[in-house]
Design an enzyme around this catalytic site. Structure first.
Site, PDB file in Angstrom:
ATOM      1  N   GLU A   1     -15.829  33.415 -12.287  1.00 18.29           N
ATOM      2  CA  GLU A   1     -16.198  32.013 -12.525  1.00 18.29           C
ATOM      3  C   GLU A   1     -15.828  31.109 -11.346  1.00 18.29           C
ATOM      4  O   GLU A   1     -15.006  30.207 -11.483  1.00 18.29           O
ATOM      5  CB  GLU A   1     -15.476  31.507 -13.774  1.00 18.29           C
ATOM      6  CG  GLU A   1     -15.863  32.250 -15.028  1.00 18.29           C
ATOM      7  CD  GLU A   1     -15.006  31.878 -16.238  1.00 18.29           C
ATOM      8  OE1 GLU A   1     -15.480  32.096 -17.355  1.00 18.29           O
ATOM      9  OE2 GLU A   1     -13.875  31.389 -16.056  1.00 18.29           O
TER      10      GLU A   1
ATOM     11  N   GLY B   1     -15.896  28.038  -8.963  1.00 19.71           N
ATOM     12  CA  GLY B   1     -16.420  26.670  -8.958  1.00 19.71           C
ATOM     13  C   GLY B   1     -16.292  26.120  -7.553  1.00 19.71           C
ATOM     14  O   GLY B   1     -17.259  26.003  -6.800  1.00 19.71           O
TER      15      GLY B   1
ATOM     16  N   ARG C   1      -7.606  13.851  -5.452  1.00 18.61           N
ATOM     17  CA  ARG C   1      -6.878  15.100  -5.201  1.00 18.61           C
ATOM     18  C   ARG C   1      -5.688  14.920  -4.256  1.00 18.61           C
ATOM     19  O   ARG C   1      -4.683  15.603  -4.373  1.00 18.61           O
ATOM     20  CB  ARG C   1      -7.828  16.181  -4.675  1.00 18.61           C
ATOM     21  CG  ARG C   1      -8.921  16.532  -5.699  1.00 18.61           C
ATOM     22  CD  ARG C   1      -9.683  17.802  -5.337  1.00 18.61           C
ATOM     23  NE  ARG C   1      -8.834  18.973  -5.454  1.00 18.61           N
ATOM     24  CZ  ARG C   1      -8.209  19.550  -4.468  1.00 18.61           C
ATOM     25  NH1 ARG C   1      -8.347  19.088  -3.243  1.00 18.61           N
ATOM     26  NH2 ARG C   1      -7.440  20.605  -4.675  1.00 18.61           N
TER      27      ARG C   1
ATOM     28  N   TYR D   1      -2.447  16.085  -6.082  1.00 21.47           N
ATOM     29  CA  TYR D   1      -1.947  17.419  -5.711  1.00 21.47           C
ATOM     30  C   TYR D   1      -1.375  17.470  -4.301  1.00 21.47           C
ATOM     31  O   TYR D   1      -1.148  18.573  -3.788  1.00 21.47           O
ATOM     32  CB  TYR D   1      -3.074  18.457  -5.758  1.00 21.47           C
ATOM     33  CG  TYR D   1      -3.931  18.453  -6.990  1.00 21.47           C
ATOM     34  CD1 TYR D   1      -3.387  18.693  -8.251  1.00 21.47           C
ATOM     35  CD2 TYR D   1      -5.295  18.231  -6.902  1.00 21.47           C
ATOM     36  CE1 TYR D   1      -4.196  18.709  -9.375  1.00 21.47           C
ATOM     37  CE2 TYR D   1      -6.109  18.247  -8.024  1.00 21.47           C
ATOM     38  CZ  TYR D   1      -5.547  18.484  -9.259  1.00 21.47           C
ATOM     39  OH  TYR D   1      -6.344  18.504 -10.356  1.00 21.47           O
TER      40      TYR D   1
ATOM     41  N   CYS E   1      -5.479  -0.895  -5.484  1.00 23.53           N
ATOM     42  CA  CYS E   1      -4.204  -1.597  -5.497  1.00 23.53           C
ATOM     43  C   CYS E   1      -3.085  -0.628  -5.831  1.00 23.53           C
ATOM     44  O   CYS E   1      -2.533  -0.660  -6.934  1.00 23.53           O
ATOM     45  CB  CYS E   1      -4.243  -2.726  -6.506  1.00 23.53           C
ATOM     46  SG  CYS E   1      -5.264  -4.023  -5.876  1.00 23.53           S
ATOM     47  N   GLU E   2      -2.799   0.256  -4.915  1.00 21.71           N
ATOM     48  CA  GLU E   2      -1.789   1.274  -5.157  1.00 21.71           C
ATOM     49  C   GLU E   2      -1.468   1.933  -3.820  1.00 21.71           C
ATOM     50  O   GLU E   2      -2.383   2.363  -3.112  1.00 21.71           O
ATOM     51  CB  GLU E   2      -2.379   2.295  -6.146  1.00 21.71           C
ATOM     52  CG  GLU E   2      -1.423   3.360  -6.503  1.00 21.71           C
ATOM     53  CD  GLU E   2      -1.699   3.964  -7.876  1.00 21.71           C
ATOM     54  OE1 GLU E   2      -2.301   3.301  -8.735  1.00 21.71           O
ATOM     55  OE2 GLU E   2      -1.278   5.103  -8.069  1.00 21.71           O
TER      56      GLU E   2
ATOM     57  N   TYR F   1     -14.353  18.913  -7.524  1.00 23.14           N
ATOM     58  CA  TYR F   1     -13.262  18.133  -8.133  1.00 23.14           C
ATOM     59  C   TYR F   1     -13.072  16.761  -7.484  1.00 23.14           C
ATOM     60  O   TYR F   1     -11.956  16.236  -7.464  1.00 23.14           O
ATOM     61  CB  TYR F   1     -11.951  18.934  -8.128  1.00 23.14           C
ATOM     62  CG  TYR F   1     -12.087  20.273  -8.810  1.00 23.14           C
ATOM     63  CD1 TYR F   1     -12.312  20.347 -10.188  1.00 23.14           C
ATOM     64  CD2 TYR F   1     -12.043  21.473  -8.102  1.00 23.14           C
ATOM     65  CE1 TYR F   1     -12.475  21.573 -10.821  1.00 23.14           C
ATOM     66  CE2 TYR F   1     -12.211  22.696  -8.729  1.00 23.14           C
ATOM     67  CZ  TYR F   1     -12.428  22.743 -10.084  1.00 23.14           C
ATOM     68  OH  TYR F   1     -12.603  23.940 -10.711  1.00 23.14           O
TER      69      TYR F   1
HETATM   70  N1  LLP Z   1     -12.656  29.353 -14.921  1.00 23.02           N
HETATM   71  C1  LLP Z   1     -11.742  28.693 -15.637  1.00 23.02           C
HETATM   72  C2  LLP Z   1     -11.416  29.172 -16.977  1.00 23.02           C
HETATM   73  C3  LLP Z   1     -11.101  27.573 -15.104  1.00 23.02           C
HETATM   74  O1  LLP Z   1     -10.190  26.942 -15.829  1.00 23.02           O
HETATM   75  C4  LLP Z   1     -11.426  27.131 -13.804  1.00 23.02           C
HETATM   76  C5  LLP Z   1     -10.784  25.955 -13.224  1.00 23.02           C
HETATM   77  C6  LLP Z   1     -12.412  27.836 -13.087  1.00 23.02           C
HETATM   78  C7  LLP Z   1     -12.992  28.944 -13.676  1.00 23.02           C
HETATM   79  C8  LLP Z   1     -12.850  27.419 -11.724  1.00 23.02           C
HETATM   80  O2  LLP Z   1     -11.853  27.429 -10.782  1.00 23.02           O
HETATM   81  P1  LLP Z   1     -12.211  27.220  -9.223  1.00 23.02           P
HETATM   82  O3  LLP Z   1     -12.976  28.439  -8.780  1.00 23.02           O
HETATM   83  O4  LLP Z   1     -13.051  26.002  -9.121  1.00 23.02           O
HETATM   84  O5  LLP Z   1     -10.897  27.074  -8.580  1.00 23.02           O
HETATM   85  N2  LLP Z   1      -8.815  19.834 -10.504  1.00 23.02           N
HETATM   86  C9  LLP Z   1      -8.164  20.908  -9.778  1.00 23.02           C
HETATM   87  C10 LLP Z   1      -8.720  22.265 -10.168  1.00 23.02           C
HETATM   88  C11 LLP Z   1      -8.624  22.534 -11.647  1.00 23.02           C
HETATM   89  C12 LLP Z   1      -9.241  23.853 -11.995  1.00 23.02           C
HETATM   90  C13 LLP Z   1      -9.343  24.022 -13.461  1.00 23.02           C
HETATM   91  N3  LLP Z   1      -9.965  25.252 -13.863  1.00 23.02           N
HETATM   92  C14 LLP Z   1      -8.330  20.646  -8.282  1.00 23.02           C
HETATM   93  O6  LLP Z   1      -8.926  19.653  -7.918  1.00 23.02           O
HETATM   94  O7  LLP Z   1      -7.863  21.422  -7.463  1.00 23.02           O
END
Ligand code: LLP
Length: 463
Positions: A320, A322, A360, A364, A391-392, A421
């Site tokens: 999966e 992303g 981000r 993070y 404002c931060e 993201y």
């Molecule tokens: N599958 C599941 C079950 C997940 O929870 C996630 C991400 C993915 C796949 C995809 O992960 P990727 O390949 O995109 O890393 N907001 C954070 C990232 C949170 C990811 C949450 N789950 C950031 O900006 O780094």
């Protein structure tokens, strides 16, 4: 890493992260292909272009700030994942990274499936034309309405995340006279090498059912008894922005171990395993991400080896990704506003967006790169912090960077690798309007998510 509050805000201006790369790059005008989308480059006049259109023309037509996504690059990366895993596996793009109906269509056309984790993402996926049987539905707290809608629309799988949900989904499926295909999400006890907030497979967190103490085995036992469910496999997702494959290897080893226990106890070989997403991308030139074909090879080899040792048929693998698909394909274009030199420290460069379009860095401590894109410059490098208009004081887009010392209000800056993201986590903080997403391809630019307007804001405010 601890998130204890810093008494004077997130960071004093004079504190640079340990191991910070102080030396300016050899050439401030260079664009490292590792962090920029494939079709990005400088024209003969020094202006940066994407998909054959230069950023000055894009800024004029669409305004700033705006996200520009290189459609050819998105399709190429999606296809690379698909090809790397081949017809014997499935690639589910994780919609949380960035989802729109245009993206759904690109994914469909490139042969990918889609992972959604809320009713809103499911609605976007269906509305964009993704066949329901190619959708996986995730989440640690799916509502009754979401589960009902997912089952009614015929999603290919629901990933069960808790003991309560096993019963809830089975009950809803039975009452709809359906048998829902499900995977059970387990936490394998791996500490992925990433930020604490985005690591998800160590045990003390909200996702999944622990393998420890036979809990996952008990979940499978219960699910197998419920006639509303067809248990097709086990799911594991260990975290995000990970470069080191060893966490995935341990996860695969433990998931196959569970498949073996299930076979020994129930005489059933579950046909699928999903190893989640989480592969890292390059935000700066210091990052070295793995290519999809290396990842596919490593994962399929480990699963086959483990299955052979356990005398199991090798299950169908799914992944999966992303960020690894969409992240590198977009940049955010900003216009420079106020420039404030702080003697002996650095120069603060304010842009017309900020933490509302990219949270981000604040959330993070993420690192980003930045470049002057509306022209080249031979001026000396100056140490800058690119900040937003909120404002931060934690409203930082790029914590530490070098830009040419002749930078002036009205110049355009671009921050690469903002495809994942950023728009999906954008907010209206300070009632700043969320930027549009514009797809650029082969000399054509088209808005795929339009800019928010003040009317949009006021429409929700009923007075
Ligand atoms: N599958 C599941 C079950 C997940 O929870 C996630 C991400 C993915 C796949 C995809 O992960 P990727 O390949 O995109 O890393 N907001 C954070 C990232 C949170 C990811 C949450 N789950 C950031 O900006 O780094």
């Amino acid at each position: 890493m601890s998130r204890s509050a810093h008494p004077a805000g997130p960071r004093h201006a004079d504190v640079l992260p340990e191991g910070h790369y102080f030396a300016p790059p050899a050439d401030l005008n260079a664009l490292d292909p590792k962090v920029w989308a494939h079709t990005v480059g400088r024209n003969a006049d020094g202006v940066v272009a994407v998909g054959g259109i230069d950023v000055k023309a894009l800024a004029e037509q669409f305004g700033t700030p705006a996200y520009f996504i290189d459609e050819a690059d998105f399709r190429a990366r999606a296809r690379a994942w698909r090809t790397a895993f081949g017809p014997g596996a499935d690639v589910f793009y994780a919609g949380k990274a960035f989802l729109s109906r245009a993206v759904v269509r690109w994914l469909y056309e490139e042969g990918l499936n889609l992972d959604v984790c809320s009713g809103g993402e499911l609605a976007t996926a269906l509305s964009g034309g993704m066949p329901a049987d190619r959708i996986a539905f995730h989440g640690n707290n799916k509502s009754t309405e979401e589960i009902t809608r997912a089952i009614e629309s015929g999603v290919g799988r629901i990933v069960l995340d808790s003991f309560q949900e096993i019963v809830r989904v089975a009950h809803i499926a039975s009452s709809l006279r359906r048998r829902q295909r499900v995977q059970i999400r387990v936490t394998v006890g791996v500490e992925a090498h990433t930020h604490e907030f985005i690591a998800t497979a160590h045990e003390d967190q909200k996702f999944g059912i622990p393998l420890a103490d036979g809990q996952a085995a008990e979940a499978v036992r219960r699910a197998l008894q419920l006639e509303g469910l067809e248990v097709i496999g086990i799911h594991s997702h260990i975290g995000s922005q990970i470069f080191d494959m060893s966490g995935f290897e341990v996860a695969a080893h433990r998931v196959v171990g569970l498949l073996k226990d299930i076979r020994d106890e129930h005489g059933i070989e579950l046909p699928e395993i999903d190893l989640g997403g989480g592969l890292g991308i390059a935000y700066t030139s210091d990052d070295d991400p793995r290519e999809p074909h290396e990842i596919a090879k490593a994962l399929t080899e480990i699963v086959s080896r483990e299955c052979e040792a356990a005398r199991l048929r090798t299950p169908r693998i799914s992944v999966e990704p992303g960020r690894a698909i969409v992240g590198p394909t977009a940049f955010t274009l900003y216009e420079v506003g106020t420039i404030k030199p702080l003697d002996g420290l650095r120069t603060y460069v304010s842009v017309d967006g900020g933490m509302s379009d990219n949270i981000r860095t604040a959330l993070y401590d993420a690192d980003y790169s930045v470049a002057l894109v509306s022209r080249t410059s031979d001026a000396e490098p100056m140490l800058v912090r690119v900040v937003g208009k909120h404002c931060e004081s934690g409203d930082i887009v790029v914590r530490d960077a070098f830009l040419p010392a002749d930078l002036a209000p009205g110049d355009l800056l671009a921050v690469p690798a903002t495809g994942a993201y950023c728009r999906s986590m954008a907010s209206n903080y300070n009632h700043v309007l969320r930027p549009p997403v514009v797809a650029v391809n082969d000399g054509e630019a088209r808005v795929i998510v339009r800019r928010e307007t003040q009317e949009d804001l006021l429409r929700l405010d009923v007075g």
